[in-house]
Structures are given as C-alpha cells and as structure tokens.
Design a protein around this motif. Structure first.
Motif, PDB file in Angstrom:
ATOM      1  N   GLY A   1     -23.869   2.841 -13.843  1.00 52.01           N
ATOM      2  CA  GLY A   1     -22.635   2.626 -13.085  1.00 52.01           C
ATOM      3  C   GLY A   1     -22.541   1.202 -12.573  1.00 52.01           C
ATOM      4  N   GLY A   2     -21.456   0.513 -12.926  1.00 52.73           N
ATOM      5  CA  GLY A   2     -21.295  -0.886 -12.537  1.00 52.73           C
ATOM      6  C   GLY A   2     -20.278  -1.099 -11.446  1.00 52.73           C
TER       7      GLY A   2
ATOM      8  N   GLY B   1     -22.081   0.232 -21.898  1.00 55.87           N
ATOM      9  CA  GLY B   1     -22.270   1.498 -22.584  1.00 55.87           C
ATOM     10  C   GLY B   1     -22.240   2.662 -21.615  1.00 55.87           C
ATOM     11  N   LEU B   2     -21.850   3.823 -22.114  1.00 58.07           N
ATOM     12  CA  LEU B   2     -21.793   5.045 -21.313  1.00 58.07           C
ATOM     13  C   LEU B   2     -23.164   5.700 -21.310  1.00 58.07           C
TER      14      LEU B   2
ATOM     15  N   GLY C   1     -12.310  -3.794 -16.366  1.00 58.98           N
ATOM     16  CA  GLY C   1     -13.609  -4.407 -16.564  1.00 58.98           C
ATOM     17  C   GLY C   1     -14.642  -3.993 -15.542  1.00 58.98           C
ATOM     18  N   VAL C   2     -15.730  -4.762 -15.486  1.00 61.15           N
ATOM     19  CA  VAL C   2     -16.852  -4.445 -14.606  1.00 61.15           C
ATOM     20  C   VAL C   2     -16.451  -4.598 -13.137  1.00 61.15           C
TER      21      VAL C   2
ATOM     22  N   ALA D   1     -31.671  -3.130 -15.591  1.00 68.11           N
ATOM     23  CA  ALA D   1     -30.521  -3.032 -16.500  1.00 68.11           C
ATOM     24  C   ALA D   1     -29.435  -2.194 -15.828  1.00 68.11           C
ATOM     25  N   VAL D   2     -28.183  -2.605 -16.038  1.00 68.49           N
ATOM     26  CA  VAL D   2     -27.034  -1.860 -15.524  1.00 68.49           C
ATOM     27  C   VAL D   2     -26.186  -1.391 -16.693  1.00 68.49           C
ATOM     28  N   LEU D   3     -25.895  -0.083 -16.726  1.00 65.37           N
ATOM     29  CA  LEU D   3     -25.004   0.480 -17.734  1.00 65.37           C
ATOM     30  C   LEU D   3     -23.641   0.724 -17.100  1.00 65.37           C
ATOM     31  N   ASP D   4     -22.599   0.289 -17.786  1.00 67.03           N
ATOM     32  CA  ASP D   4     -21.259   0.444 -17.222  1.00 67.03           C
ATOM     33  C   ASP D   4     -20.259   0.672 -18.342  1.00 67.03           C
TER      34      ASP D   4
END
Length: 521
Positions: free
Chosen positions: A43-44, A156-157, A78-79, A63-66
């Motif tokens: 989650g970003g 990425g989800l 966007g983020v 690492a951050v997945l968003d």
C-alpha cells in the motif's frame, strides 16, 4: 562546545545506533532465514509510505507495493493513496475554490469595485485541471522522494503467498515474488456503492468527482458523513444545485448537536436535504440525465427526481479481498477491516497493519502517518512508543467548517454521567462577517468538561471560519491535560474567533442565553 558541534555529535551517534540496530537484525535474520527485504509495505498511501521511509531511515531494506484499480467509470491515479489523489488534498482545494467564489461577492461590500460581479462563475474544466496538475506534481515529488530515500517502489498489486512471501501482480499481469522478515498492510479503503439497480453503472464517488470531465450539474449526494457534506458543500459553493440524502443521522460518530448545526447552516446556504431515505434505483434517461428513486426508511413512502449526477458517499470498504490473507494465516478480520493490537500487530506477529484498513481507529491521514512512523521505529530502532489514538483533532470542511477534539457531549455523559459533566457554550460573531452582513446564527462553540476540581476539558467543538486552524493548537492543549481553569485564564488574541474559547462563561446547566451582545462582550 558549539551548537553545530553538538548537532554533528548527536547526528553521528544516531547513525552509529542505526547501523548497530541494522547489523543486529541482519545477523539475527541470517541465522534463521534469508529474506530479500527487512520490510515489505503493501500500500502506497500516507501510512504505508511514512512507515517505509522511517524504516529505511533506521537502516532497513524496504519495498513498497502500490497499485490502484480503476473506479467503475475508469478513474485512476498515481502514488500517494487516497489523501493525495482523491481525498484531503483535492477536497481542500475544491473547498477553497468555493470559498473564493463567496469572497468575490463579499469584496464589493469592502469597497472593491468588481465589474459585472453578477456574472462571476466557476469554470469546472479549469478548476479540475488545476487540481489535477497539483495532484500529479505531488505524485512526482513522492516518487522522487522514495527514490532518494532508497525505498524500492513496485507498481504492483500485492497478495500473500505465505507468511513471509508477497506476490506483486504487475500491470502486464506477470507476477513477482518478494520475501521479507516483516510485512505491513496499509492498503486503505475505497468507497462503497449501495445495493440498488444502476448505482454502480451510473453513479460516481469521491474517487471520481475531483477529475470529473463534465460539469456535475444538479447533484444528489447520497450519504451524510463528512465526505458527503463536504462534497455537497463545495458543489453548492461552485454554483451547482446540491441535495444530500440522509439515511439515518448526519455526521455519525460526531457530537450530534454540532452535526445538526452544520446541517442547518448548509440548509441556510441553499443545500437541500432528503431525510430518512435510501436510493432504490438509478435509471439513465434518453438525455443522459438520471432518474433517482428512493424510499423513506420509516414510512416506506417513495419519491423520485431527475439529477445530472449522483455521488455516493455511503461509507468505505477496507481492501482486504485481494490480499489472500488466509495464505499468511491472518485471521483477525472483521467487517472488511483488520483487527490489530496496540502494537498494530495482526494475529501473525510479524504482519502488521496501519491506516484506514485497521478496525476501530480514526480514518485520518495524520493518524496513519504517525502510526506508521512509530511502528517502523519499534521494528527497527528499539523504540517502545505506541500510537495514542485518543483525542485526535479533526475538521469537517463543510461550508461553515466544524472542528473538534476529544469527546462529544453524548460520549462524555455516557462515560461520566450527566451530573458529572459541565458544558460551556456560546454563540459568537466573527468580525469578518460584519461588513458583508453574513449570517452568524450558526457560529457556535462549546467545551465539554468534568464538573469537579479544575474541570479537566474532555472535548472542544467549534463551528465557524478556518475551523482546522483554530483547533490544531487546542488539540495539543487537550493532550497536555487542559482544564477550564487554565483555558479561562488564557488571554485570547483579539479579534479572532479562536479567542472565543477563552471567553466561555455560560454553562448549559445555567439555562442562560449564550448569545453575546457584541463581538467584545
């Protein structure tokens, strides 16, 4: 020793401590498992990014997945999460635009010569373009900040493969497996739609309104929480016909006296309300407009009307369905939210959650940010400080704003008993309202306090201009144990509306009229 020398020494010691902490974790991890990351954040949004950046600052590899799924009408962003893209920031900009429109007309009363002011109107396309340009600039700055702080950003989800493995589903549908010693879930939530034919096909939500290509026109806002009232408020301020449909009560969870005053002030502004009603169908007409049908929840009487836009603000749903939490053994789930302990831990000790996805906590950006930072410090710098979710100040950006911190009057009476609670209250007259002869009938504030001793303040409530700016400092005061004795011995800044808290002399118990004779009485 100079201040600069002291600062340099402290900075060096901090870096040494962080390096030692990271080395200890690395050695500990190496003895048992080898993970790609110390922390993965799914989650970003505000909470997830704050946690990730704080973790990196304390020596962790993160690492951050968003990933943002488009809305039913195709809106995406966007983020940065809800706040930056479809929440606090664009909402405040729209609110400000509506205030400026009102100020243009008021300026003439102060001597400003504004030609043809009766023809002044907002240009929806220019407004949304300006708002989206700002949002995109924040998206860009956020990405640059993540890169500079060495946080790996993956668009990425994410879902769980096992307790330490997260799979990122990329835009091209390929999958990338990542492993981490600790995982933080910060996926937030998205608006709900009512279970009514045509609602999803023809309705929009707050995820869509800030980038809507066409003018909203005559709009029905379904839902009377703070999102619904704020959207209806700025739409009316921008010159559009706005109606709010209320299922049960206005501003559930807030002080109900204040909530009803907010609603009454909106009615005075020309915003319509349909009470005790739910939408039963949304039908698109040949001309593109929408026939909205509803029924009264008490009498079952029905009604319908044509609108250009219907905006649903009927609550938000936590995004748990894509996470495959069962693969990680996370079972602490209730009502589409994740249940955590005071350490933000799920039932799986190394899996945490922060922000709007957790159950029973304030769904506010600053709450998520602070909780995320504290969590990272506990994980990676040896801190023991936990998040204090009590007495969080907040503001509803309705046309006449409402801010509060602490307990509602109802909650205080429920907890302490009516005989042990004193409520100081008063109406007031903002100086800036005088020359334009704006209505002051809804400018009101109150302090909810213990009745005994120095009367500890349990809650403060304010309706009026710049409510958030007024309440922020009082939020710190409440945290510091503010009493009525201290409050009433504080010298106010004159002439401001914030000083009215220092002049509260009338209690509800007394039965006296809380209306002042002048601005200085």
């Amino acid at each position: 020793m100079s201040i600069l020398s002291i600062w340099n020494k402290n900075a060096t010691l901090t870096l040494i401590r962080r390096s030692e902490n990271y080395l200890k974790r690395s050695l500990s991890s190496a003895t048992s498992h080898s993970y790609q990351y110390d922390l993965i954040v799914i989650g970003g949004g505000s909470g997830g990014l704050a946690c990730a950046k704080e973790a990196v600052a304390n020596g962790a590899k993160v690492a951050v997945l968003d990933f943002v799924k488009p809305t039913p009408i195709g809106t995406k962003w966007g983020v940065g999460g809800t706040c930056v893209n479809v929440g606090c920031i664009p909402k405040k900009l729209m609110h400000q635009a509506s205030i400026l429109g009102e100020s243009i007309h008021e300026a003439a009363t102060y001597g400003w010569e504004i030609p043809e002011q009766q023809n002044v109107k907002a240009n929806w396309s220019k407004l949304t373009e300006a708002v989206q340009n700002h949002v995109k600039s924040v998206n860009w700055v956020t990405k640059v900040d993540l890169r500079d702080k060495k946080v790996e950003y993956i668009n990425g989800l994410g879902y769980f493969k096992d307790p330490h493995t997260v799979v990122a589903v990329m835009k091209n549908k390929s999958e990338k497996e990542l492993t981490a010693q600790n995982i933080v879930i910060a996926v937030g939530g998205r608006p709900r739609y009512p279970d009514a034919p045509g609602a999803i096909e023809h309705g929009i939500t707050s995820d869509d309104i800030f980038s809507l290509e066409k003018e909203p026109g005559k709009t029905l806002v379904v839902g009377a929480g703070y999102i619904g009232l704020e959207c209806a408020g700025f739409l009316k301020g921008l010159g559009y016909d706005a109606t709010v449909m209320v299922r049960s009560i206005v501003l559930r969870g807030f002080d109900q006296q204040m909530a009803n005053i907010v609603a009454d002030s909106m009615v005075e502004k020309g915003i319509n309300f349909i009470h005790k009603a739910i939408v039963t169908s949304v039908e698109k007409q040949k001309d593109g407009r929408l026939l909205i049908s509803w029924k009264n929840t008490e009498t079952n009487e029905t009604g319908s009307e044509i609108y250009d836009t219907v905006l649903f603000a009927v609550g938000r749903k936590g995004l748990v369905e894509d996470l495959k939490l069962e693969n990680a053994g996370v079972t602490s789930i209730a009502d589409d939210k994740i249940v955590v302990n005071e350490q933000e831990q799920t039932n799986v000790p190394h899996i945490f959650a922060v922000g709007d996805i957790i159950k029973g906590k304030p769904e506010l950006t600053p709450v998520a940010i602070h909780a995320g930072r504290l969590l990272a410090r506990r994980m990676f710098s040896g801190s023991s400080q936990i998040m204090d979710y009590a007495d969080v100040a907040t503001t509803v950006f309705s046309p006449l704003e409402y801010a509060c911190v602490g307990m509602s009057e109802e909650r205080a009476i429920e907890k302490y008993g009516a005989d042990n609670v004193e409520v100081y209250h008063g109406f007031y007259k903002p100086t800036e309202f005088f020359i334009p002869q704006k209505s002051v009938r809804y400018c009101y504030l109150k302090a909810v306090a213990e009745r005994s001793g120095d009367q500890k303040v349990l809650g403060l409530h304010y309706i009026g201009p710049v409510a958030g700016e007024v309440m922020q400092g009082f939020g710190a005061a409440i945290k510091s144990g503010l009493t009525m004795k201290i409050l009433l011995n504080t010298v106010g800044i004159h002439p401001t509306t914030a000083e009215e808290f220092t002049r509260l002399a009338i209690t509800k118990r007394s039965g006296l009229d809380p209306t002042p004779a002048t601005c200085c009485s």
